[in-house]
Design an enzyme around this catalytic site. Structure first.
Site, short mmCIF file in Angstrom:
data_model
loop_
_atom_site.label_atom_id
_atom_site.label_comp_id
_atom_site.label_asym_id
_atom_site.label_seq_id
_atom_site.Cartn_x
_atom_site.Cartn_y
_atom_site.Cartn_z
N GLU A 229 0.87 -1.18 0.00
CA GLU A 229 0.00 0.00 0.00
C GLU A 229 0.91 1.22 0.00
O GLU A 229 1.44 1.61 1.04
CB GLU A 229 -0.92 -0.04 1.22
CG GLU A 229 -1.73 -1.33 1.22
CD GLU A 229 -2.76 -1.41 2.34
OE1 GLU A 229 -3.15 -0.38 2.87
OE2 GLU A 229 -3.14 -2.55 2.65
N CYS A 263 -2.18 9.25 2.76
CA CYS A 263 -1.91 8.58 1.49
C CYS A 263 -2.95 8.97 0.47
O CYS A 263 -2.66 9.11 -0.71
CB CYS A 263 -1.86 7.07 1.67
SG CYS A 263 -3.31 6.42 2.49
#
Ligand code: NAP
Length: 459
Positions: A229, A263
């Site tokens: 990720e 993110c």
């Protein structure tokens, strides 16, 4: 070996210091995790779920210390609390769907055949976590991994080393055996050597693209499955039919919350020409109202970045863009707390292009570039002109239009009239350089289990 230092962005002091494990000690941790796994997996699912939920409840009991430590470690203002809303919601959802998701998928069951696909724990799950949402990013894998019957070894970011300790304290206090969940402090070399030595059955890495590449290289040839990720450069697109006020409020919050260190934070915005001037005006007003300062001050809405080296990257991107013709609309004098180091004034840039780093590389800071577009086609082309593919946020009144645009966007998630949010029932995933695999949702359980087929025949 050298100690790992946690330098606080609040005042530059050494907030914590820990010796990393030697390779031998780290291998012993992995071996203990392996030895404990079969016994843990043999416990009834309900018992594992109850223990995990009790661990999260113990963490909630530590709320005051957790919130204070987050501020010291990575600078998030204490007024925002910890990450408890998301931690609890994700734990509850994954607990709630566990029985159904992990149940065998029966194909045939009669007096001649029993055929089904079961899901089996992978073994030892290794979590390598980042500092930006230090609890949430860990919980995303820790909870489903333990519930599914894996044991877990956690290596947290050096910037947020104490988070791993708190989680281990909470889970052990709840009755999860020490070897079932272990927190370790490791340097990069030892981390990579353990992966290369097949110490783990699954690695979940959340962090930078460069870090993800190091994980893949370390695992090369071991067939260790990996969830990656990684970074993002998430766009917002404001169509002509958007609710302007809501778009400004959500997109600017998405760009600035956590000092832009999300993110899925909004890093670039494309606005239809009919709304462009009003959007820019509103965005500048929104950002000008932020209060940059010490995260322990109740007035502060924008804390320091987690480390002055992260702020230096953002400063350089802004300076380069301005030198290449971008307009910086926020006067840094409005933010006297900007110290040239970790405390960084937010910025809104216009007259930006995709030849500028600030529009192409992850900034991970309180800056956003805004461009004018004439139609959906231009916005879609610009949104896709990125090495990353985490989320995109489309602003429109129309579900059909949002879905149609969504089908043309290369990201793991498409939002309509939302941004910067993880829904525990939906898969958190990305494409391109944002990584591989998925966490949360029923698919999050698939990442930490493997299918096992049973083909039973009576003769
Ligand atoms: P990072 O520097 O890659 O570090 C992440 C973790 O990996 C830390 O624990 C770090 O340890 C470790 N690490 C990095 N390189 C390593 C190597 N070569 N060998 C062994 N371990 C290594 O990333 P970060 O700065 O902490 O986090 C910010 C990044 O994470 C951003 O790019 C952000 O977009 C991304 N992120 C993505 C998601 C998502 O869901 N897609 C969520 C959150 C964050 P040390 O701290 O000890 O260096």
């Amino acid at each position: 070996m050298k100690p790992i230092l946690l330098i606080s962005p609040v005042d530059g002091s050494v907030y914590a210091e820990r010796m990393p494990l030697t390779l031998q000690a780290a291998a012993a941790v992995a071996a203990r995790a392996k030895a404990a796994q079969k016994g843990w997996a043999a416990r009834p699912l309900d018992e594992r779920i109850a223990l995990v939920k009790a661990g999260v409840a113990k963490l909630n009991d530590m709320k005051d210390v957790v919130v204070e430590e987050i501020a010291w470690q990575m600078g998030r203002p204490t007024r925002f609390g910890g990450e408890f809303g998301g931690v609890n919601a994700r734990t509850d959802y994954m607990s709630q769907i566990a029985a159904e998701t992990l149940a065998p998928h029966m194909i045939e069951d009669n007096d001649k055949f029993r055929r089904y696909i079961a899901r089996e724990a992978l073994g030892v799950v290794f979590i390598v976590a980042p500092w930006n949402y230090p609890y949430l990013t860990t919980i995303n894998t820790l909870v489903p991994a333990l519930i599914a019957g894996n044991t877990v070894v956690l290596k947290h970011a050096s910037q947020t080393m104490l988070v791993g300790e708190r989680l281990a304290d909470a889970f052990h206090a709840a009755g999860i055996p020490d070897d079932v969940f272990q927190n370790v402090v490791l340097d990069h070399a030892t981390t990579e050597q353990l992966i290369a030595a097949r110490a783990f059955n699954f690695v979940n890495f959340t962090g930078s693209v460069a870090g993800g590449q190091s994980m893949e290289r370390a695992a090369a040839g071991t067939f260790t499955p990996m969830g990656l990720e990684l970074g993002g450069k998430d766009p917002g697109y404001v169509r002509a039919d958007a609710n302007l006020e809501a778009a400004i409020d959500t997109l600017m919050d998405g760009a600035m919350y956590n000092a832009g260190q999300c993110c899925c934070g909004i890093e670039r915005i494309y606005v239809h020409e009919s709304l462009y001037d009003a959007f820019v005006e509103g965005a500048v007003k929104w950002v000008s109202a932020l209060k940059l300062g010490n995260p322990f001050d109740a007035q502060t809405t924008l804390g320091p970045m987690a480390n002055k080296r992260f702020a230096a990257v953002v400063r350089a991107q802004i300076a380069e863009a301005v030198a290449a013709g971008a307009k910086a609309l926020i006067d840094p004098k409005l933010f006297p707390a900007d110290d040239g180091g970790a405390y960084l004034a937010p910025q809104v840039l216009t007259h930006v292009t995709h030849s500028m780093r600030v529009m192409m590389e992850e900034s991970f800071g309180p800056v956003v570039g805004i461009m004018k577009v004439k139609d959906d086609a231009e916005a879609i082309a610009l949104m896709n002109d990125s090495p990353y593919g985490l989320t995109a946020s489309v602003w429109t009144q129309d579900y059909e239009t949002a879905q149609d645009i969504g089908r043309q966007i290369e990201t793991g998630t498409v939002f309509m009239n939302r941004a910067d949010y993880l829904d525990p029932a939906l898969c958190w995933t990305g494409c391109k350089d944002t990584g591989r695999g998925g966490s949360l949702s029923y698919l999050g359980f698939h990442s930490v289990t493997r299918p096992k087929s049973y083909h039973l025949k009576k003769v």
